[in-house]
Enzyme design. Structure first.
Site, PDB file in Angstrom:
ATOM      1  N   GLY A 351      24.461  26.517  32.306  1.00  0.00           N
ATOM      2  CA  GLY A 351      24.309  27.741  33.089  1.00  0.00           C
ATOM      3  C   GLY A 351      24.816  27.549  34.497  1.00  0.00           C
ATOM      4  O   GLY A 351      25.075  26.414  34.917  1.00  0.00           O
ATOM      5  N   PRO A 352      24.955  28.667  35.214  1.00  0.00           N
ATOM      6  CA  PRO A 352      25.455  28.573  36.586  1.00  0.00           C
ATOM      7  C   PRO A 352      24.474  27.830  37.509  1.00  0.00           C
ATOM      8  O   PRO A 352      23.333  27.607  37.112  1.00  0.00           O
ATOM      9  CB  PRO A 352      25.618  30.031  37.010  1.00  0.00           C
ATOM     10  CG  PRO A 352      24.981  30.854  35.978  1.00  0.00           C
ATOM     11  CD  PRO A 352      24.646  30.022  34.796  1.00  0.00           C
ATOM     12  N   PRO A 353      24.913  27.499  38.701  1.00  0.00           N
ATOM     13  CA  PRO A 353      24.039  26.763  39.620  1.00  0.00           C
ATOM     14  C   PRO A 353      22.824  27.598  40.028  1.00  0.00           C
ATOM     15  O   PRO A 353      22.904  28.821  40.100  1.00  0.00           O
ATOM     16  CB  PRO A 353      24.923  26.510  40.837  1.00  0.00           C
ATOM     17  CG  PRO A 353      26.308  26.802  40.423  1.00  0.00           C
ATOM     18  CD  PRO A 353      26.251  27.737  39.274  1.00  0.00           C
ATOM     19  N   GLY A 354      21.743  26.914  40.271  1.00  0.00           N
ATOM     20  CA  GLY A 354      20.567  27.557  40.840  1.00  0.00           C
ATOM     21  C   GLY A 354      19.715  28.345  39.868  1.00  0.00           C
ATOM     22  O   GLY A 354      18.814  29.072  40.278  1.00  0.00           O
ATOM     23  N   GLY A 356      17.827  26.929  37.594  1.00  0.00           N
ATOM     24  CA  GLY A 356      16.629  26.165  37.264  1.00  0.00           C
ATOM     25  C   GLY A 356      16.808  25.040  36.271  1.00  0.00           C
ATOM     26  O   GLY A 356      15.834  24.521  35.745  1.00  0.00           O
ATOM     27  N   LYS A 357      18.049  24.586  36.056  1.00  0.00           N
ATOM     28  CA  LYS A 357      18.294  23.538  35.054  1.00  0.00           C
ATOM     29  C   LYS A 357      17.593  22.229  35.458  1.00  0.00           C
ATOM     30  O   LYS A 357      16.894  21.613  34.656  1.00  0.00           O
ATOM     31  CB  LYS A 357      19.807  23.300  34.880  1.00  0.00           C
ATOM     32  CG  LYS A 357      20.563  24.528  34.399  1.00  0.00           C
ATOM     33  CD  LYS A 357      22.018  24.254  34.177  1.00  0.00           C
ATOM     34  CE  LYS A 357      22.775  23.867  35.429  1.00  0.00           C
ATOM     35  NZ  LYS A 357      22.827  24.922  36.467  1.00  0.00           N
ATOM     36  N   THR A 358      17.817  21.823  36.678  1.00  0.00           N
ATOM     37  CA  THR A 358      17.247  20.543  37.109  1.00  0.00           C
ATOM     38  C   THR A 358      15.737  20.620  37.206  1.00  0.00           C
ATOM     39  O   THR A 358      15.027  19.730  36.723  1.00  0.00           O
ATOM     40  CB  THR A 358      17.794  20.172  38.509  1.00  0.00           C
ATOM     41  OG1 THR A 358      19.188  20.385  38.500  1.00  0.00           O
ATOM     42  CG2 THR A 358      17.483  18.752  38.873  1.00  0.00           C
ATOM     43  N   SER A 665      40.077  37.444  29.070  1.00  0.00           N
ATOM     44  CA  SER A 665      39.349  38.688  28.819  1.00  0.00           C
ATOM     45  C   SER A 665      39.745  39.846  29.746  1.00  0.00           C
ATOM     46  O   SER A 665      39.028  40.809  29.879  1.00  0.00           O
ATOM     47  CB  SER A 665      37.850  38.443  28.934  1.00  0.00           C
ATOM     48  OG  SER A 665      37.551  38.044  30.252  1.00  0.00           O
ATOM     49  N   LYS A 708      28.414  38.605  32.490  1.00  0.00           N
ATOM     50  CA  LYS A 708      29.255  39.700  32.984  1.00  0.00           C
ATOM     51  C   LYS A 708      28.418  40.955  33.223  1.00  0.00           C
ATOM     52  O   LYS A 708      28.547  41.636  34.244  1.00  0.00           O
ATOM     53  CB  LYS A 708      30.373  40.004  31.980  1.00  0.00           C
ATOM     54  CG  LYS A 708      31.444  38.921  31.963  1.00  0.00           C
ATOM     55  CD  LYS A 708      32.451  39.181  30.859  1.00  0.00           C
ATOM     56  CE  LYS A 708      33.558  38.138  30.879  1.00  0.00           C
ATOM     57  NZ  LYS A 708      34.443  38.252  29.721  1.00  0.00           N
TER      58      LYS A 708
HETATM   59  P1  ADP Z   1      20.185  24.173  38.836  1.00  0.00           P
HETATM   60  O1  ADP Z   1      19.798  22.818  38.428  1.00  0.00           O
HETATM   61  O2  ADP Z   1      20.390  25.085  37.677  1.00  0.00           O
HETATM   62  O3  ADP Z   1      21.335  24.237  39.779  1.00  0.00           O
HETATM   63  P2  ADP Z   1      17.660  24.131  40.217  1.00  0.00           P
HETATM   64  O4  ADP Z   1      16.789  23.669  39.119  1.00  0.00           O
HETATM   65  O5  ADP Z   1      18.074  23.164  41.234  1.00  0.00           O
HETATM   66  O6  ADP Z   1      18.945  24.818  39.638  1.00  0.00           O
HETATM   67  O7  ADP Z   1      16.955  25.359  40.916  1.00  0.00           O
HETATM   68  C1  ADP Z   1      17.257  25.819  42.218  1.00  0.00           C
HETATM   69  C2  ADP Z   1      16.052  26.467  42.842  1.00  0.00           C
HETATM   70  O8  ADP Z   1      15.732  27.657  42.188  1.00  0.00           O
HETATM   71  C3  ADP Z   1      14.795  25.631  42.781  1.00  0.00           C
HETATM   72  O9  ADP Z   1      14.111  25.766  43.968  1.00  0.00           O
HETATM   73  C4  ADP Z   1      13.998  26.223  41.632  1.00  0.00           C
HETATM   74  O10 ADP Z   1      12.640  26.052  41.820  1.00  0.00           O
HETATM   75  C5  ADP Z   1      14.396  27.660  41.714  1.00  0.00           C
HETATM   76  N1  ADP Z   1      14.388  28.275  40.405  1.00  0.00           N
HETATM   77  C6  ADP Z   1      15.427  28.380  39.565  1.00  0.00           C
HETATM   78  N2  ADP Z   1      15.073  29.012  38.435  1.00  0.00           N
HETATM   79  C7  ADP Z   1      13.783  29.300  38.561  1.00  0.00           C
HETATM   80  C8  ADP Z   1      12.836  29.958  37.715  1.00  0.00           C
HETATM   81  N3  ADP Z   1      13.174  30.417  36.499  1.00  0.00           N
HETATM   82  N4  ADP Z   1      11.590  30.087  38.148  1.00  0.00           N
HETATM   83  C9  ADP Z   1      11.250  29.619  39.365  1.00  0.00           C
HETATM   84  N5  ADP Z   1      12.071  29.035  40.214  1.00  0.00           N
HETATM   85  C10 ADP Z   1      13.336  28.859  39.825  1.00  0.00           C
END
Ligand code: ADP
Length: 759
Positions: A351-354, A356-358, A665, A708
C-alpha cells in the site's frame, strides 16, 4: 764498567730491558733530567722504582738495581709538558746515589756480570718458555699471538724472559721483582711458574664462563618446556588457569540448549581463543565471533498470546480499519490454538506510504506478545547484508536477520522487512532470491548465516514484508507471500483516524489533563487543504504541530480552530489539483502512483504543422502507444473529419512532469482530450475516467481501482467512467465513496462519446 747517570724515579711503573714505554712529563724536575740527559749523558737515564710508596723518599728507599733507558723520542707539547718514549736497555747495579742538584739525583752504576750458564740448560729453558707462552696464548682467546713472531728469532734467555714478562698481565709489584732479578735463569723459572698460574686462571675463567652460559641455556630450556607443557595442557583441556573470559564463554556454552555438533564446534573456537596470543589480531576476531554466536537466542521464545479476542482488541486499540490484516491475524491465532505446530504466514502488506503498514506490524507483534524488529531493505543490492559475510573477510559481520534476532533476544519475534519492492538485483547478487530462502519454511529451520556458520532455526519467526507497489516485487518472491492490500484512506476515514487515534495518542504522549478537540469542518479542511496523501502520516504530523502550538501559546486552549490552521500552517497549505476546467482540451484521468491514487490532468493542443504528434510529461512507452492507438481509433471511427488532423501538429501533455507515468490506463482520457480539443467541447472538472482502449474502442480492465476512486472522491470528482470489467472490484470500495461518486461502467468508448460529445 762504572758510569754515572741521572736518576729518574718512576712510581707504579716498571721498565724492563727491551721494553718501550711512552710518558708525558709534567714536573719541572723530570723535564730538567730529560733535557740534561739528552745533552750530557747520550740520552740515557737510570730508571728506578722506589721500594715504598711514601712521599718523602730518601736514597735508602731506592733499589740497588735499575734499568738504563734510552730516550728514543722527545717532544715538547704546547701545554709545556714533554712527551718521551723510553726504551729499556739493560739492568745495572747501583753503587751509590748522589745529589746532582737539590732535586736531581745521579747514580754511579756498574754493569752486571752474569755467570756463564750451561748453554744446554739455557736452550731447554728457552724452549719451555716458548711452549708455555704458546699454551698461555691458546688458553686466552682474547690475547694476540703477535709476540710469537717477535720471539721466532734466536734470542738469549735474558731477552726472552724480559720480553715475555712485559707481555704477561702481571701487576707492578710482580714486575718489580722481575726487574730486580738479575739472574735470567731464575727469572725464567719464576716466569714458567707465573705462566702456568696465568694458564690456570684462564682455564678457570673459561670454565666459569661456560658454566654461566650453561646455566643460561638451561634456564631457557626450562622456560621453553614450561610453555610447551602449558600448550599441551590447553589442548587436552587440562589447563586450570583459564582466564575469566574463557570461563564465561564455557559457562554460556553450557547453558545453551543447542545441538551437540554446533556445541562441539563452538567449544573448539573457545579452545582456539585460549591458545591464541592475546596481542594477535586474530584474537579480537575470534572473540567477536564468540560474542555473536553465544548471544543468539538459540532457544529463547516468547510465550505467544493465543487469545484471539484479546489480540483483536489490542489491534483495534492501535489501528482503525485494516480489517483484512486484522482478520488474518485472528485466523492465525485461532488455528495455532488447534495446531501448535502451525507455521506463521509470510504476509506482505502492500500500500501507499502512511497507511499503517509498519505500525500495524509492530502492533501485531505486541498483540501476540512477540518481540518486534524492523529491517529496511529498500535499495539493498547485496545479499551478504541479509546473510552475513564470511569470517575471513575484514570487518565481517552477521547479516541483518541474525542481527535482528540477537537484538530481540528471542527466536520467535515479528520481523518486518520493509520495502521489498525496492531491493536491487545487480552484480553483487539477488537479494530477493536470498530473501526467498530466508522466508521458505521448508528450508529456514536450518538457516546458515555466512558469519555464524552454524544452522539457526528461523521457522518460528513471524515475517511481515511491506511494499508500495506489488508489481515491483519479483514474481518468485511474490509466489510465497500472502499479499494484503492496504488502500488509501478516504477523507472520512482520515477524520475517524484523526479523532479516534491520532489526537488521543497525542494527548497521551503530552500527558494532557484535558482532551484536545477539533470540529469536523476544521478537520475536513485540514485534510483537504493542508495534507495531500494517501495515508495519514502528514495528518498525524500537522495535528501534533497544531496541538503543540495551541497548548503552549499565551492563551493555552484545547480546541483546534480554523484560525489555528491559517495561523500555524501557512506554509503547509496546498490546494488540491481539481480546479475548474475553463478550456477545451483538458480532461481528468485517474492514475495510481507509489503514493496512492491521483488525478492526472491530460491536455491537448493542435496547431498547423506537419502531421506529427508531440508527447510530453514524462510518459513511458505504454502511454506513447496509447496515444497512437487513440489517434487511429478516432480516425477510423470517423468521430471527426480526418481533414482536421491534416497538416497539423497534435501535442498531448500530462501535467506533473516530475512524475514518470507508466500505466496503460489512460486510453479513454487521451481519446477524450483529443476530441474535446478538436470538437471544441469542454469537459467538466467534475468528470474523471480510467481505462485502456483497444483499436476497436473496447475498454479493458484496469488495476488500482480502489485507489483511483478514493482519490477521485477525495478531490471532489462526481462522475467517473470505469471499465465494466472492473465491476467486481466495487465491493471493496468504501461505501462513503460509492455514495458520493456517480460511477459509470463502460465497455466501449462509444458510450463515453455519446455521453460527452453527442449531448
Ligand atoms: P506506512 O508504514 O504504511 O508508511 P505507518 O505505519 O508508518 O505507515 O503509519 C504512519 C502513521 O499513520 C503512524 O503514525 C500511524 O499510527 C498512523 N496510521 C496509519 N494508519 C493508521 C490506522 N489505520 N489507524 C491509526 N493510525 C494509523
Amino acid at each position: 764498567m762504572n758510569f754515572t747517570l741521572l736518576v729518574m724515579l718512576l712510581k707504579d711503573l716498571v721498565i724492563l730491558p727491551f721494553q718501550e714505554i711512552k710518558l708525558e712529563l709534567k714536573d719541572e724536575t723530570s723535564k730538567k733530567i730529560i733535557k740534561l740527559a739528552s745533552k750530557k749523558y747520550s740520552s740515557r737515564i737510570l730508571v728506578v722504582s722506589p721500594l715504598n710508596n711514601s712521599k718523602e723518599i730518601t736514597t735508602s728507599d731506592l733499589p740497588q738495581v735499575g734499568v738504563v733507558a734510552y730516550i728514543k723520542n722527545k717532544m715538547e707539547l704546547s701545554n709545556g709538558n714533554i712527551r718521551i718514549t723510553l726504551r729499556g736497555e739493560k739492568r745495572v747495579r747501583i753503587i751509590n746515589y748522589e745529589a746532582f742538584t737539590d732535586e736531581v739525583l745521579d747514580a754511579l752504576v756498574t754493569d752486571i756480570i752474569l755467570p756463564n750458564y750451561a748453554s744446554l740448560n739455557e736452550e731447554v729453558m728457552k724452549k719451555k718458555l716458548k711452549n708455555s707462552l704458546n699454551d698461555y696464548i691458546e688458553s686466552s682467546p682474547s690475547i694476540s699471538n703477535s709476540i710469537l713472531k717477535t720471539l721466532e728469532d734466536d734470542h738469549d734467555l735474558g731477552f726472552l724472559t724480559d720480553a715475555i714478562t712485559t707481555f704477561l698481565p702481571l701487576n707492578t709489584d710482580k714486575k718489580l721483582e722481575y726487574m730486580a732479578e738479575v739472574n735470567s735463569e731464575k727469572r725464567a723459572v719464576k716466569l714458567l711458574n707465573d705462566i702456568s698460574i696465568q694458564i690456570k686462571q684462564n682455564e678457570l675463567e673459561e670454565k666459569i664462563d661456560s658454566n654461566v652460559q650453561m646455566n643460561l641455556a638451561k634456564e631457557q630450556e626450562e622456560y621453553y618446556l614450561k610453555e610447551k607443557i602449558k600448550e599441551i595442557e590447553k589442548t587436552l583441556g587440562l589447563n586450570n588457569t583459564q582466564s575469566e573470559e574463557v570461563k564465561k564463554y564455557y559457562e554460556k556454552l553450557d547453558k545453551l540448549n543447542i545441538d551437540s555438533k554446533s556445541k562441539e564446534k563452538i567449544k573448539l573456537e573457545i579452545k582456539k581463543l585460549e591458545r591464541i596470543n592475546s596481542s594477535s589480531p586474530e584474537e579480537a576476531v575470534l572473540r567477536n565471533y564468540l560474542d555473536w554466536i553465544l548471544n543468539l537466542p538459540w532457544n529463547n521464545v516468547s510465550k505467544e498470546n493465543l487469545n484471539s479476542p484479546k489480540v483483536l482488541t489490542s489491534l483495534n486499540k492501535t489501528h482503525y480499519g485494516l480489517d483484512n490484516i486484522k482478520d488474518k491475524i485472528v485466523d492465525y491465532v485461532n488455528l495455532k490454538k488447534i495446531n501448535n505446530e502451525l507455521k506463521s504466514p509470510v504476509i506482505c502488506l502492500v500500500g501507499p506510504p502512511g497507511v499503517g503498514k509498519t505500525t500495524i506490524a509492530s502492533s501485531i507483534a505486541s498483540s501476540l506478545n512477540r518481540e518486534f524488529y524492523k529491517i529496511s531493505v529498500g535499495g539493498l543490492n547485496d545479499s551478504t547484508e541479509l546473510i552475513g559475510s564470511r569470517r575471513t573477510y575484514l570487518g565481517a559481520l552477521p547479516g541483518k536477520i541474525m542481527q535482528a534476532l540477537r537484538k530481540c533476544g528471542t527466536k520467535n519475534p515479528v520481523i518486518l522487512i520493509d520495502e521489498v519492492d525496492k531491493m536491487v538485483k545487480d552484480y553483487k547478487g539477488d537479494p530477493a532470491s536470498t530473501l526467498l530462502d530466508i522466508l521458505d519454511t521448508n528450508q529456514n529451520k536450518t538457516f546458515v548465516d555466512n558469519y555464524i556458520e552454524e544452522p539457526f532455526d528461523l521457522s518460528q519467526v513471524f515475517f511481515i514484508l511491506t511494499a508500495n507497489d506489488v508489481n515491483l516485487i519479483p514474481d518468485t518472491l511474490l509466489d510465497r507471500l500472502e499479499v494484503i492490500n492496504l488502500a488509501s484512506y478516504t477523507v472520512f476515514e482520515k477524520m475517524d483516524i484523526a479523532k479516534k487515534y491520532l489526537l488521543p495518542s497525542i494527548d497521551e504522549e503530552f500527558k494532557l489533563s484535558k482532551k484536545v478537540s477539533i470540529k469536523d469542518d476544521v478537520l475536513m479542511s485540514l485534510i483537504n487543504d493542508y495534507t495531500k496523501e494517501a495515508g495519514v502520516r502528514n495528518l498525524a504530523r500537522v495535528l501534533k504541530l497544531l496541538v503543540t502550538k495551541i497548548i503552549t501559546s499565551k492563551n493555552a486552549k484545547y480546541q483546534i480552530t480554523k484560525n489555528d490552521l491559517d495561523k500555524y500552517l501557512q506554509n503547509e497549505n496546498i490546494t488540491l489539483e481539481n480546479t475548474e476546467i475553463k478550456e477545451v482540451g483538458v480532461v481528468n484521468a485517474l492514475a495510481v502512483t507509489n503514493l496512492g491514487g491521483t488525478i492526472l490532468r491530460v491536455e491537448a493542443s493542435i496547431y498547423p504543422g506537419s502531421d506529427d504528434v508531440i508527447v510530453t510529461g514524462s510518459l513511458g512507452d505504454t502511454l506513447k502507444e496509447s496515444i497512437k492507438v487513440a489517434i487511429s481509433y478516432i480516425k477510423e471511427k470517423g468521430y471527426l473529419d480526418s481533414e482536421l488532423l491534416n497538416n497539423k501538429t497534435l501535442h498531448i501533455h500530462m501535467r506533473d512532469t516530475a512524475t514518470k507515468k507508466e500505466g496503460p490506463s489512460c486510453g479513454v482520457s487521451i481519446i477524450t482530450v483529443i476530441l474535446s480539443r478538436i470538437l471544441n467541447i469542454k469537459i467538466s472538472e467534475k468528470i474523471a475516467m480510467t481505462g485502456e482502449v483497444t483499436l476497436k474502442g473496447d475498454i479493458l480492465r484496469v488495476g488500482g481501482l480502489k485507489e483511483k476512486l478514493i482519490a477521485a472522491y477525495n478531490t471532489g470528482i462526481s462522475v467517473v467512467y470505469i471499465p465494466k470489467d472492473n465491476a467486481s472490484d466495487l465491493k471493496s470500495i468504501p461505501k462513503e465513496v460509492l455514495d458520493n461518486l456517480k460511477i459509470k461502467l463502460v465497455s466501449n468508448y462509444q458510450t463515453i462519446y455519446e455521453d460527452l460529445f453527442q449531448k
